[in-house]
Design a protein around this motif. Sequence first.
Motif, mmCIF file in Angstrom:
data_model
loop_
_atom_site.group_PDB
_atom_site.id
_atom_site.type_symbol
_atom_site.label_atom_id
_atom_site.label_comp_id
_atom_site.label_asym_id
_atom_site.label_seq_id
_atom_site.Cartn_x
_atom_site.Cartn_y
_atom_site.Cartn_z
ATOM 1 N N MET A 117 0.843 -1.200 0.000
ATOM 2 C CA MET A 117 0.000 0.000 0.000
ATOM 3 C C MET A 117 0.871 1.240 0.000
ATOM 4 O O MET A 117 1.891 1.300 0.682
ATOM 5 C CB MET A 117 -0.921 0.038 1.218
ATOM 6 N N MET A 118 0.439 2.242 -0.789
ATOM 7 C CA MET A 118 1.000 3.587 -0.724
ATOM 8 C C MET A 118 -0.122 4.496 -0.251
ATOM 9 O O MET A 118 -1.171 4.590 -0.887
ATOM 10 C CB MET A 118 1.520 4.060 -2.078
ATOM 11 N N HIS A 119 0.090 5.157 0.894
ATOM 12 C CA HIS A 119 -0.928 6.033 1.478
ATOM 13 C C HIS A 119 -0.432 7.468 1.440
ATOM 14 O O HIS A 119 0.660 7.769 1.926
ATOM 15 C CB HIS A 119 -1.198 5.606 2.919
ATOM 16 N N PHE A 122 -2.371 13.461 3.105
ATOM 17 C CA PHE A 122 -2.728 14.864 2.884
ATOM 18 C C PHE A 122 -3.796 14.982 1.792
ATOM 19 O O PHE A 122 -4.755 15.741 1.919
ATOM 20 C CB PHE A 122 -1.485 15.672 2.510
ATOM 21 N N ILE A 123 -3.628 14.214 0.726
ATOM 22 C CA ILE A 123 -4.602 14.204 -0.365
ATOM 23 C C ILE A 123 -5.739 13.220 -0.056
ATOM 24 O O ILE A 123 -6.851 13.380 -0.549
ATOM 25 C CB ILE A 123 -3.908 13.840 -1.700
ATOM 26 N N GLY A 124 -5.438 12.213 0.760
ATOM 27 C CA GLY A 124 -6.441 11.212 1.089
ATOM 28 C C GLY A 124 -6.532 10.100 0.065
ATOM 29 O O GLY A 124 -7.621 9.619 -0.255
ATOM 30 N N GLU A 125 -5.371 9.682 -0.459
ATOM 31 C CA GLU A 125 -5.340 8.636 -1.479
ATOM 32 C C GLU A 125 -4.624 7.395 -0.968
ATOM 33 O O GLU A 125 -3.617 7.494 -0.273
ATOM 34 C CB GLU A 125 -4.625 9.133 -2.735
ATOM 35 N N ARG A 126 -5.167 6.244 -1.368
ATOM 36 C CA ARG A 126 -4.517 4.965 -1.093
ATOM 37 C C ARG A 126 -4.461 4.146 -2.369
ATOM 38 O O ARG A 126 -5.473 3.974 -3.050
ATOM 39 C CB ARG A 126 -5.265 4.183 -0.008
ATOM 40 N N PHE A 127 -3.278 3.645 -2.660
ATOM 41 C CA PHE A 127 -3.075 2.720 -3.767
ATOM 42 C C PHE A 127 -2.632 1.402 -3.147
ATOM 43 O O PHE A 127 -1.665 1.372 -2.380
ATOM 44 C CB PHE A 127 -1.987 3.232 -4.709
ATOM 45 N N SER A 128 -3.316 0.318 -3.465
ATOM 46 C CA SER A 128 -2.960 -0.970 -2.858
ATOM 47 C C SER A 128 -3.030 -2.071 -3.900
ATOM 48 O O SER A 128 -3.739 -1.961 -4.911
ATOM 49 C CB SER A 128 -3.887 -1.293 -1.681
ATOM 50 N N GLY A 129 -2.286 -3.150 -3.647
ATOM 51 C CA GLY A 129 -2.278 -4.267 -4.582
ATOM 52 C C GLY A 129 -1.772 -5.539 -3.950
ATOM 53 O O GLY A 129 -1.046 -5.503 -2.948
ATOM 54 N N ASP A 130 -2.171 -6.673 -4.537
ATOM 55 C CA ASP A 130 -1.751 -7.981 -4.023
ATOM 56 C C ASP A 130 -1.183 -8.864 -5.131
ATOM 57 O O ASP A 130 -1.252 -10.076 -5.057
ATOM 58 C CB ASP A 130 -2.922 -8.682 -3.328
ATOM 59 N N GLY A 132 -2.355 -9.793 -7.815
ATOM 60 C CA GLY A 132 -3.443 -10.222 -8.681
ATOM 61 C C GLY A 132 -4.365 -9.098 -9.093
ATOM 62 O O GLY A 132 -4.986 -9.138 -10.156
ATOM 63 N N SER A 133 -4.481 -8.073 -8.268
ATOM 64 C CA SER A 133 -5.302 -6.907 -8.575
ATOM 65 C C SER A 133 -4.776 -5.721 -7.791
ATOM 66 O O SER A 133 -4.020 -5.875 -6.826
ATOM 67 C CB SER A 133 -6.780 -7.163 -8.232
ATOM 68 N N ALA A 134 -5.191 -4.528 -8.206
ATOM 69 C CA ALA A 134 -4.758 -3.303 -7.533
ATOM 70 C C ALA A 134 -5.915 -2.316 -7.516
ATOM 71 O O ALA A 134 -6.737 -2.285 -8.445
ATOM 72 C CB ALA A 134 -3.543 -2.693 -8.229
ATOM 73 N N THR A 135 -5.963 -1.497 -6.452
ATOM 74 C CA THR A 135 -7.111 -0.628 -6.228
ATOM 75 C C THR A 135 -6.669 0.772 -5.824
ATOM 76 O O THR A 135 -5.692 0.939 -5.090
ATOM 77 C CB THR A 135 -8.007 -1.206 -5.111
ATOM 78 N N TYR A 136 -7.403 1.750 -6.321
ATOM 79 C CA TYR A 136 -7.266 3.138 -5.877
ATOM 80 C C TYR A 136 -8.463 3.483 -5.010
ATOM 81 O O TYR A 136 -9.602 3.150 -5.332
ATOM 82 C CB TYR A 136 -7.221 4.086 -7.071
ATOM 83 N N ASN A 137 -8.201 4.184 -3.896
ATOM 84 C CA ASN A 137 -9.268 4.680 -3.043
ATOM 85 C C ASN A 137 -8.917 6.102 -2.645
ATOM 86 O O ASN A 137 -7.865 6.337 -2.047
ATOM 87 C CB ASN A 137 -9.427 3.790 -1.806
ATOM 88 N N ARG A 143 -11.693 2.590 -7.335
ATOM 89 C CA ARG A 143 -11.703 1.970 -8.655
ATOM 90 C C ARG A 143 -10.520 1.024 -8.787
ATOM 91 O O ARG A 143 -9.533 1.141 -8.062
ATOM 92 C CB ARG A 143 -11.651 3.016 -9.761
ATOM 93 N N ARG A 144 -10.642 0.120 -9.712
ATOM 94 C CA ARG A 144 -9.551 -0.812 -9.978
ATOM 95 C C ARG A 144 -8.490 -0.117 -10.814
ATOM 96 O O ARG A 144 -8.795 0.662 -11.718
ATOM 97 C CB ARG A 144 -10.075 -2.043 -10.720
ATOM 98 N N LEU A 145 -7.236 -0.376 -10.504
ATOM 99 C CA LEU A 145 -6.120 0.193 -11.251
ATOM 100 C C LEU A 145 -5.765 -0.702 -12.429
ATOM 101 O O LEU A 145 -5.771 -1.940 -12.314
ATOM 102 C CB LEU A 145 -4.899 0.356 -10.354
ATOM 103 N N GLN A 146 -5.440 -0.078 -13.551
ATOM 104 C CA GLN A 146 -5.071 -0.824 -14.750
ATOM 105 C C GLN A 146 -4.030 -0.037 -15.525
ATOM 106 O O GLN A 146 -4.231 1.139 -15.835
ATOM 107 C CB GLN A 146 -6.300 -1.061 -15.635
ATOM 108 N N VAL A 147 -2.901 -0.666 -15.823
ATOM 109 C CA VAL A 147 -1.874 -0.017 -16.635
ATOM 110 C C VAL A 147 -2.389 0.199 -18.045
ATOM 111 O O VAL A 147 -3.381 -0.395 -18.461
ATOM 112 C CB VAL A 147 -0.578 -0.860 -16.666
ATOM 113 N N ARG A 148 -1.725 1.061 -18.804
ATOM 114 C CA ARG A 148 -2.145 1.286 -20.186
ATOM 115 C C ARG A 148 -1.209 0.574 -21.153
ATOM 116 O O ARG A 148 -0.063 0.252 -20.822
ATOM 117 C CB ARG A 148 -2.191 2.775 -20.497
ATOM 118 N N ARG A 149 -1.685 0.362 -22.340
ATOM 119 C CA ARG A 149 -0.879 -0.268 -23.375
ATOM 120 C C ARG A 149 0.135 0.732 -23.916
ATOM 121 O O ARG A 149 -0.156 1.921 -24.075
ATOM 122 C CB ARG A 149 -1.772 -0.768 -24.519
ATOM 123 N N CYS A 150 1.328 0.246 -24.178
ATOM 124 C CA CYS A 150 2.384 1.081 -24.759
ATOM 125 C C CYS A 150 3.313 0.145 -25.520
ATOM 126 O O CYS A 150 4.091 -0.596 -24.925
ATOM 127 C CB CYS A 150 3.144 1.848 -23.681
#
Length: 260
Positions: A117-119, A122-130, A132-137, A143-150
């Motif tokens: 987790m990255m918390h 000050f902004i009130g954001e959490r990014f977490s992952g296991d 298999g999946s990753a989530t933004y709160n 919402r679910r986090l998803q990388v983009r194609r490049c």
Amino acid sequence: MTVIDFSAFIGRLATASGETILPFFRTSLSIDDKSKTREFDPVTEADRAAEAVMRRLIKANFPQHGIVGEEFGNEREDADYVWVLDPIDGTKSFIGGFPIWGTLIALLHKGAPVYGMMHQPFIGERFSGDNGSATYNGPSGERRLQVRRCASLSEATTYTTSPLLMNERDRAIFSRIEKGARLSRYGGDCYSYCMLAAGHVDLVVETELKPYDIAALIPIVTGAGGVVTTWEGKPAQGGGRILAAGDARVHEEALKLLNG
């Protein structure tokens, strides 16, 4: 216990550390320099207080677990479960009043990062992952986090905290990436990896990272569909020279340049 069983506790660690850090942010701080070289390596009261709070909670709830922390060293690091803590990743931004810093909390099982987790309190954001999946709160909801194609480096936006943190040889190697990328930007620390997981950045290239700088970010990036390795293509949880990518194709191209 499964990783899911630990997620609520990790949330408690994030909340406690955030409540400890915020009273210090954008105030007159006492700043010490940990560096034994010419490179400024700041630490503040907020760093130490936040790690101390998290350590107390871990020891009270999971006394058999190990802890690896930036400020207070390692305990029982050979345990099956080990917590890896960086109370403020991006301390230079923190002391400058910029909100591009975060608290990194990782859980390792038998040496491998299984939850991170990255918390950013000050902004009130959490990014977490296991992995298999990753989530933004955050303020905009969950919402679910998803990388983009490049598909190639020529289409990529790449980040590094600062090329000045690299030694002369690595800086020259990194310049190959910069010259080939569509856009190269500096800054971000842990935020760069989270923006990669969220689909806004394609590559993050760093050197001289410690385990507590990267362990929590690996399950977030991989959970969002990305790749994190060393410059040699090896597992990254030990730190060192790190390459993170949202798309395996641009990761492979970047690896070839870094090792060319």
